[in-house]
Design a protein around this motif. Structure first.
Motif, mmCIF file in Angstrom:
data_model
loop_
_atom_site.group_PDB
_atom_site.id
_atom_site.type_symbol
_atom_site.label_atom_id
_atom_site.label_comp_id
_atom_site.label_asym_id
_atom_site.label_seq_id
_atom_site.Cartn_x
_atom_site.Cartn_y
_atom_site.Cartn_z
ATOM 1 N N LEU A 163 0.832 -1.207 0.000
ATOM 2 C CA LEU A 163 0.000 0.000 0.000
ATOM 3 C C LEU A 163 0.865 1.256 0.000
ATOM 4 C CD1 LEU A 163 -2.626 1.574 0.204
ATOM 5 C CD2 LEU A 163 -2.704 1.053 2.658
ATOM 6 N N ALA A 164 1.941 1.243 0.780
ATOM 7 C CA ALA A 164 2.817 2.423 0.842
ATOM 8 C C ALA A 164 3.420 2.711 -0.534
ATOM 9 C CB ALA A 164 3.922 2.209 1.877
ATOM 10 N N THR A 165 3.906 1.667 -1.186
ATOM 11 C CA THR A 165 4.513 1.843 -2.502
ATOM 12 C C THR A 165 3.500 2.437 -3.478
ATOM 13 O OG1 THR A 165 5.843 -0.099 -2.065
ATOM 14 C CG2 THR A 165 5.773 0.642 -4.348
ATOM 15 N N TYR A 166 2.294 1.919 -3.389
ATOM 16 C CA TYR A 166 1.231 2.420 -4.262
ATOM 17 C C TYR A 166 0.980 3.915 -4.010
ATOM 18 C CZ TYR A 166 -3.436 3.752 -5.600
ATOM 19 O OH TYR A 166 -4.492 4.452 -6.108
ATOM 20 N N LEU A 167 0.875 4.299 -2.757
ATOM 21 C CA LEU A 167 0.575 5.705 -2.448
ATOM 22 C C LEU A 167 1.699 6.611 -2.959
ATOM 23 C CD1 LEU A 167 -0.904 5.378 1.150
ATOM 24 C CD2 LEU A 167 -2.155 5.819 -0.965
ATOM 25 N N TYR A 168 2.916 6.120 -2.839
ATOM 26 C CA TYR A 168 4.057 6.883 -3.365
ATOM 27 C C TYR A 168 3.905 7.084 -4.873
ATOM 28 C CZ TYR A 168 8.902 7.839 -4.719
ATOM 29 O OH TYR A 168 10.031 8.375 -5.261
ATOM 30 N N GLN A 169 3.542 6.016 -5.568
ATOM 31 C CA GLN A 169 3.378 6.134 -7.028
ATOM 32 C C GLN A 169 2.224 7.062 -7.378
ATOM 33 O OE1 GLN A 169 3.003 1.992 -7.841
ATOM 34 N NE2 GLN A 169 5.225 1.693 -8.082
ATOM 35 N N LEU A 170 1.179 6.984 -6.596
ATOM 36 C CA LEU A 170 0.039 7.864 -6.870
ATOM 37 C C LEU A 170 0.440 9.332 -6.670
ATOM 38 C CD1 LEU A 170 -2.985 7.945 -7.653
ATOM 39 C CD2 LEU A 170 -3.508 8.015 -5.209
ATOM 40 N N CYS A 171 1.237 9.576 -5.638
ATOM 41 C CA CYS A 171 1.745 10.945 -5.425
ATOM 42 C C CYS A 171 2.551 11.389 -6.644
ATOM 43 C CB CYS A 171 2.656 11.005 -4.197
ATOM 44 S SG CYS A 171 1.772 10.933 -2.646
ATOM 45 N N GLN A 172 3.367 10.485 -7.159
ATOM 46 C CA GLN A 172 4.153 10.828 -8.347
ATOM 47 C C GLN A 172 3.245 11.104 -9.547
ATOM 48 O OE1 GLN A 172 6.773 7.358 -8.218
ATOM 49 N NE2 GLN A 172 8.487 8.773 -7.959
ATOM 50 N N ASN A 173 2.241 10.263 -9.735
ATOM 51 C CA ASN A 173 1.266 10.482 -10.813
ATOM 52 C C ASN A 173 0.621 11.847 -10.667
ATOM 53 O OD1 ASN A 173 -0.046 7.082 -10.705
ATOM 54 N ND2 ASN A 173 1.593 7.921 -11.958
ATOM 55 N N PHE A 174 0.218 12.135 -9.451
ATOM 56 C CA PHE A 174 -0.481 13.398 -9.229
ATOM 57 C C PHE A 174 0.437 14.588 -9.449
ATOM 58 C CE2 PHE A 174 -1.760 16.991 -6.601
ATOM 59 C CZ PHE A 174 -3.003 17.254 -7.178
ATOM 60 N N ASN A 175 1.653 14.496 -8.932
ATOM 61 C CA ASN A 175 2.562 15.639 -9.083
ATOM 62 C C ASN A 175 2.955 15.852 -10.545
ATOM 63 O OD1 ASN A 175 2.655 16.698 -6.429
ATOM 64 N ND2 ASN A 175 3.840 14.910 -5.788
ATOM 65 N N ALA A 176 3.072 14.774 -11.301
ATOM 66 C CA ALA A 176 3.369 14.915 -12.734
ATOM 67 C C ALA A 176 2.198 15.624 -13.428
ATOM 68 C CB ALA A 176 3.593 13.541 -13.355
ATOM 69 N N PHE A 177 1.012 15.246 -13.049
ATOM 70 C CA PHE A 177 -0.206 15.855 -13.592
ATOM 71 C C PHE A 177 -0.256 17.345 -13.215
ATOM 72 C CE2 PHE A 177 -4.494 16.897 -11.827
ATOM 73 C CZ PHE A 177 -5.244 16.956 -13.001
ATOM 74 N N TYR A 178 -0.005 17.611 -11.957
ATOM 75 C CA TYR A 178 -0.039 18.981 -11.438
ATOM 76 C C TYR A 178 0.999 19.862 -12.140
ATOM 77 C CZ TYR A 178 0.737 22.691 -7.962
ATOM 78 O OH TYR A 178 0.891 23.886 -7.332
ATOM 79 N N ASN A 179 2.164 19.273 -12.380
ATOM 80 C CA ASN A 179 3.232 20.067 -12.984
ATOM 81 C C ASN A 179 3.042 20.300 -14.470
ATOM 82 O OD1 ASN A 179 4.731 20.570 -10.655
ATOM 83 N ND2 ASN A 179 5.641 18.522 -10.746
ATOM 84 N N SER A 180 2.228 19.483 -15.128
ATOM 85 C CA SER A 180 2.149 19.680 -16.576
ATOM 86 C C SER A 180 0.782 20.156 -17.067
ATOM 87 C CB SER A 180 2.569 18.409 -17.312
ATOM 88 O OG SER A 180 1.605 17.428 -17.105
ATOM 89 N N GLU A 181 -0.225 20.088 -16.219
ATOM 90 C CA GLU A 181 -1.537 20.546 -16.683
ATOM 91 C C GLU A 181 -2.032 21.710 -15.821
ATOM 92 O OE1 GLU A 181 -2.552 19.183 -19.264
ATOM 93 O OE2 GLU A 181 -2.224 17.015 -19.277
ATOM 94 N N PRO A 182 -2.503 22.749 -16.430
ATOM 95 C CA PRO A 182 -3.175 23.756 -15.615
ATOM 96 C C PRO A 182 -4.481 23.138 -15.099
ATOM 97 C CG PRO A 182 -3.384 24.291 -17.939
ATOM 98 C CD PRO A 182 -2.527 23.063 -17.855
#
Ligand code: ARG
Length: 564
Positions: free
Chosen positions: A507-526
């Motif tokens: 579960l921890a690994t998954y949450l880390y990946q989700l954070c990465q997914n979200f931050n990539a989204f946040y950084n590239s999409e308004p």
């Protein structure tokens, strides 16, 4: 998930090739370039059908592409089928993710017992106690979340000759009110006993007598013992509170005092316990390939294992559980193998018994004990963590904002220690690194907490509530959107897997990946600046991400801030 599509794929292959078993296993590709779903089924079938896997894959892809939920289906590599789903199909599936964020109603069925923490009384909790305590709590949380009827049990070590020693020490050197003492002071008395014992062996005899009297119910010693237990439990509960740990049942080993004799008799009668050297009773476990186990000492006294036998019996009678998990370090592996072997030999109707073990903890800087060689106390490590987090918050200046920096430091510090442990595979030794644990960039609690706060901040600006409905359809997804959706879709499967394997780090690994997914989204999409309908979609994705992060973090016993 996507059961319809999976069933269709199975049907396509079975009809096309006239076979009855062609169940299709699906994977979720890690990279969006490979679509939302992929299956290697063609390669599996190629041998039986004596056909080129690419041909089979081609048939499957062509048929699947006609499905209304499918955007495109392609053959890739040696015979994979990669499927891209239509945005509205993906969005529809997200309802499962949202559902998985709240705990299911507890089902009325045989309970699952999760035993963890189980400290020994009259000693402070050492840092290593955090392993059983948080790993056990996370496993219990996962079961409860899925609607299992869970009994969380603390098997407290409140019995044994050490209480005789402590009593003798208290009588000799103690002063003041016993109930005002701290566990540290009790420990000092205990250490003093051991120092003096070397000069005066008579003390040992006195201690043994005192313990015998305790067993016989001597009022004075009982009262002493009871006070010591209360002092210890008070301190232990304060630590549990900081860790968000709660155990519904606290059953001291002392509870089984009278339950052992009948079991010993049963074992003797069934010829499982036999007289060994010097009057001891022993269970021969040669058939099980295990060394023999002492159940009754030569002096007639019971031991740790005897109490565990009584504990198994008690829990079966009391709860009729379907499973009983013991979250205890791997150094007790032999103990549990012997315990499980003996209860099996006794012929009891047993639930699933499992020793959920874990490796040892080390600090990356090598320090597991204080300069004087004493074990590091859990409380001191949590205090240090909170201080380090407070410094970190200060050093970040304006980039961290909080109404209550003290509370945030505790949340981050304790969270960092817990996450630093829980994010590692419990079957390996656990290496704890302060810098990693408190980093804002890596697989750490602060990163998770920061990402949650970032999502919340967007939602505050968008002035929306926590639950934001998804638009019914979306034209298309960008790659980062698709990855984030894919990540969100995995949540229900991940908690299931973490629970079934008793592996919190999944579960921890998954949450880390989700954070990465979200931050990539946040950084590239308004998000707030994008036009409709993207804006609504992106806000809804942000809201669901925040909810999943919070729910997942809480399963891991962590708390996440709304702002920081
Ligand atoms: N109190 C024991 C210890 O600190 C752990 C108890 C584990 N549980 C059990 N049922 N034996 O070593």
């Amino acid at each position: 998930m996507f059961e319809d599509l999976q069933a269709k794929a199975t049907k396509i292959l079975c009809t096309e090739y006239g076979i009855s078993d062609c169940s299709v296993a699906w994977e979720r590709p890690a990279q969006p370039e490979f679509g939302d779903l992929a299956t290697p089924v063609s390669m599996q079938l190629a041998k039986t059908l004596k056909k080129n896997p690419k041909v089979i894959a081609g048939v499957l892809a062509e048929q699947l592409a006609k499905d209304s939920s499918v955007e495109k289906a392609e053959v890739a590599g040696p015979g994979y089928v990669n499927v891209w789903l239509k945005p509205e199909a993906l969005l529809g599936e997200l309802k499962h993710t949202r559902e998985a964020c709240t705990a299911k109603v507890t089902r009325k069925e045989a309970p699952v017992i999760v035993e963890y923490s189980s400290p020994n009384i009259a000693k402070p909790l050492g840092i290593h106690h955090i392993l059983t305590t948080v790993i056990g709590q996370v496993i219990a949380n996962l079961y409860m979340h899925e609607g299992y009827n869970v009994k969380t049990v603390n098997h407290i070590g409140d019995w044994g000759t050490q209480f005789g020693k402590l009593y003798v020490a208290w009588k000799q050197w103690g002063n003041g009110d016993l109930d005002k003492k701290t566990v540290d002071e009790l420990l000092a008395l205990y250490v003093q006993f051991h120092d003096e014992e070397e000069k005066n062996p008579g003390l040992e005899v006195e201690a043994r007598n005192a313990f015998r009297q305790l067993e016989e119910g001597n009022d004075d010693i009982r009262a002493f013992w009871k006070t010591v237990v209360d002092i210890s439990m008070r301190e232990i509960h304060a630590l549990y509170e900081r860790l968000h740990v709660h155990l519904a049942y606290e059953h001291g080993e002392s509870m089984y005092e009278n339950a052992m004799q009948p079991i010993v008799e049963e074992g003797k009668k069934k010829k499982i316990f036999s007289l060994g050297k010097e009057g001891a009773f022993i269970a021969d476990l040669e058939q099980e390939n295990l060394p023999p186990a002492i159940v009754i000492k030569g002096d007639g006294g019971t031991i740790y294992l005897t109490r565990d036998l009584a504990t198994v019996r008690f829990r079966i009678d009391e709860w009729q559980p379907q499973a009983s998990l013991y979250v205890v370090g791997q150094e007790q592996q032999l103990h549990f193998q012997q315990l499980f072997a003996i209860v099996k030999k006794l012929g009891w109707q047993l639930p699933h018994l499992e020793h959920v073990s874990f490796g040892r903890m080390h600090f990356a800087d090598g320090k597991m004990s204080t300069r004087k060689g004493k074990i590091l106390k859990l409380e001191d490590v949590l205090d240090e963590a909170t201080e380090r987090a407070a410094d970190l918050i200060k050093s970040r200046g304006d980039s961290i904002q909080s109404d209550d920096p003290q509370a945030l430091a505790e949340m981050m510090g304790v969270g960092a220690v817990v996450y630093g442990i829980i994010s590692q595979n419990r079957k390996m030794d656990i290496l704890f690194d302060w810098d990693k644990a408190l980093s804002f960039e890596g697989n750490s609690a602060p990163y998770l907490q920061y990402t949650h706060a970032r999502a919340r901040s967007i939602l505050r600006k968008a002035e929306v509530k926590n639950e934001v409905p998804f638009p019914k359809d979306a034209d298309s997804f960008s790659n980062v959107e698709r990855s984030l959706v894919g990540g969100l879709l995995r949540f229900p499967e991940v908690i299931l897997e973490a629970r079934a394997s008793h592996m919190p780090h999944v579960l921890a690994t998954y949450l880390y990946q989700l954070c990465q997914n979200f931050n990539a989204f946040y950084n590239s999409e308004p998000i707030l600046q994008s036009p409709e309908p993207q804006k609504s979609l992106r806000i809804a994705l942000t809201a669901l991400t925040a909810t999943v992060l919070k729910s997942g973090a809480e399963l891991l016993t962590l708390r996440v801030p709304d702002r920081m």
